[in-house]
Design an enzyme around this catalytic site. Sequence first.
Site, mmCIF file in Angstrom:
data_model
loop_
_atom_site.group_PDB
_atom_site.id
_atom_site.type_symbol
_atom_site.label_atom_id
_atom_site.label_comp_id
_atom_site.label_asym_id
_atom_site.label_seq_id
_atom_site.Cartn_x
_atom_site.Cartn_y
_atom_site.Cartn_z
ATOM 1 N N GLU A 112 13.663 3.356 -4.408
ATOM 2 C CA GLU A 112 12.197 3.085 -4.731
ATOM 3 C C GLU A 112 11.665 4.087 -5.977
ATOM 4 O OE1 GLU A 112 10.072 3.674 -1.007
ATOM 5 O OE2 GLU A 112 11.197 1.556 -0.123
ATOM 6 N N HIS A 229 -1.882 2.382 -2.229
ATOM 7 C CA HIS A 229 -0.814 1.431 -2.731
ATOM 8 C C HIS A 229 -1.075 0.650 -3.958
ATOM 9 C CE1 HIS A 229 2.986 -0.850 -2.334
ATOM 10 N NE2 HIS A 229 3.400 -0.010 -1.467
ATOM 11 N N ARG A 275 3.422 6.141 -7.585
ATOM 12 C CA ARG A 275 2.407 5.264 -7.166
ATOM 13 C C ARG A 275 1.246 5.446 -7.517
ATOM 14 N NH1 ARG A 275 3.350 4.912 -0.460
ATOM 15 N NH2 ARG A 275 5.295 3.618 -1.286
ATOM 16 N N HIS A 336 -3.907 3.501 1.334
ATOM 17 C CA HIS A 336 -2.367 3.327 1.956
ATOM 18 C C HIS A 336 -1.992 4.567 2.805
ATOM 19 C CE1 HIS A 336 1.632 1.939 2.819
ATOM 20 N NE2 HIS A 336 2.193 2.968 2.409
ATOM 21 N N ARG A 371 2.353 11.744 -2.096
ATOM 22 C CA ARG A 371 3.631 11.645 -1.242
ATOM 23 C C ARG A 371 4.713 10.507 -2.124
ATOM 24 N NH1 ARG A 371 5.446 7.367 2.098
ATOM 25 N NH2 ARG A 371 3.454 6.168 1.994
#
Length: 518
Positions: A112, A229, A275, A336, A371
């Site tokens: 990811e 997100h 992100r 998110h 994160r």
Amino acid sequence: MKNPVIVVGSGVAGLRAAIELLNNGFEVLLFSKREINYCNTDKAQGGIAVVLNESDSFEKHIEDTLKAGAGLCRRESVEVLVKEGPERVKELIEWGANFDKDKEGRLDFTKEAAHSVNRILHALGDATGHEIERTLIERLKRFDNVKLLENRTVARLLTKDNRAIGVLAFNTKEQKYETYFAKAVILATGGYAAIYKNTTNPEITTGDGIAAAFLSGAELEDMEFVQFHPTALKRYNAPQFLISESMRGEGAILVNDKGERFMEKYHRLKELAPRDVVARSIIFEMRERSIDKVYLDATKMGVEFLKKRFPTIYNECLKYGLDITKEAIPVAPAAHYTMGGIKSDIDGRTNIYGLFVAGETACNGVHGANRLASNSMLEGLVFGKRAADSAMEFAKDAEIERIDVDLSNIRRCNRQFLKKRIADLRETVFKKLGVVRRISEMEEILECSWALFLKQDGLYYCEEGIILRNISLLASAIAYSGISRKGSVGAHYCVDTPHAYENKEHITINIGKLQDEL
């Protein structure tokens, strides 16, 4: 139960903490805001990051986490997460978790954004959280010294002489308050992303445990760091729905309304940038083109691959007339994950004796300012167990204490009015404390949300009263922390200070500080 430990929250962190307590002979009162499996964990799609792949190493995972955290991770916390993670995941597999495997029968690892190697385990394609939740609930059922209290919203943390002695909960089925006392309290109630109008979280994720602890004197830290997100479904006839980051990891690309790929304008890693970068890039692209969404194109992956790797996303989109094997998915950023929370050490201890925290409720510095994808499930497992270990150490010499709880001045509710106020406030929070912020807007919402909190503080004969109080209080904490930051870093991006990265301190607040300064 004569000598219980209270665990509030039934996601991965709460369940793992409860299981550890039960496994060591403790009695547990386990609280869930709705049914036991209705939580963020059960909805999680992406996966769990863990060093079990031969090409991976502890140092690589640590460095990826530190890099994503933009200089604000606490290395000690990150090392605990990474080094204890494999044992916790192996344990989960022994308990029956079925992670996806390759053709040779080996664990199948994917990649990811911001991960340097393939280290993401997934289950049922994109239903990893559901499999983890199922496994932990099944494990919990093996014990008989646990009492499950569903449909309870924590209203207050009960304390005496700066020691947590229990909780005041609102029973939403019977519409009444209940007091519970225990030797120790573990809060694992999740984060506060659902105080935003646009969110990938279930509507219950309103930071109840964080707010209750804050009001009782617990310190909060890094509340301004709210991760958005980049890709939540944006379709007129559909609810918001997370489109997993794994899709971009597998090769899906972002395009604008003209079908043009645009991420290369904003970051060298394009769709695989951290992100927070991707979310901001989408916002900038939407503003530049005066559009309210962009598109995630996964059609080149192939029909069979998409159906097998992303069955949840495929079937959910199909419900609303969207075939992701043939057309791009309309998406926009949504709140998110929240990196801030109740300040704790690596063992879940807080500044309130007998109060321990784990998972998204806690802020121990493991995520820093942003994160790393798929670290949250691992955090719940690792620090859920650690919080339980600390609670057991405290509880073995503790006596249960009780106090009188004044329930004489509970206010009656106009539930429809409160629901409207909640909806309006959530919309304002999204506008003024969103992906891209301004000092003036943070000052505006701080003033109005704090005034609303002062008006709303108290007990109500409905859950909506508690929720409105919590949203106004936490919005105040986010805005205050954001203004105090004096610079942009990680998930906190302010256009007035876009390049001021020198402030790498953690912003710690308590309720007394807010009351004095506001």
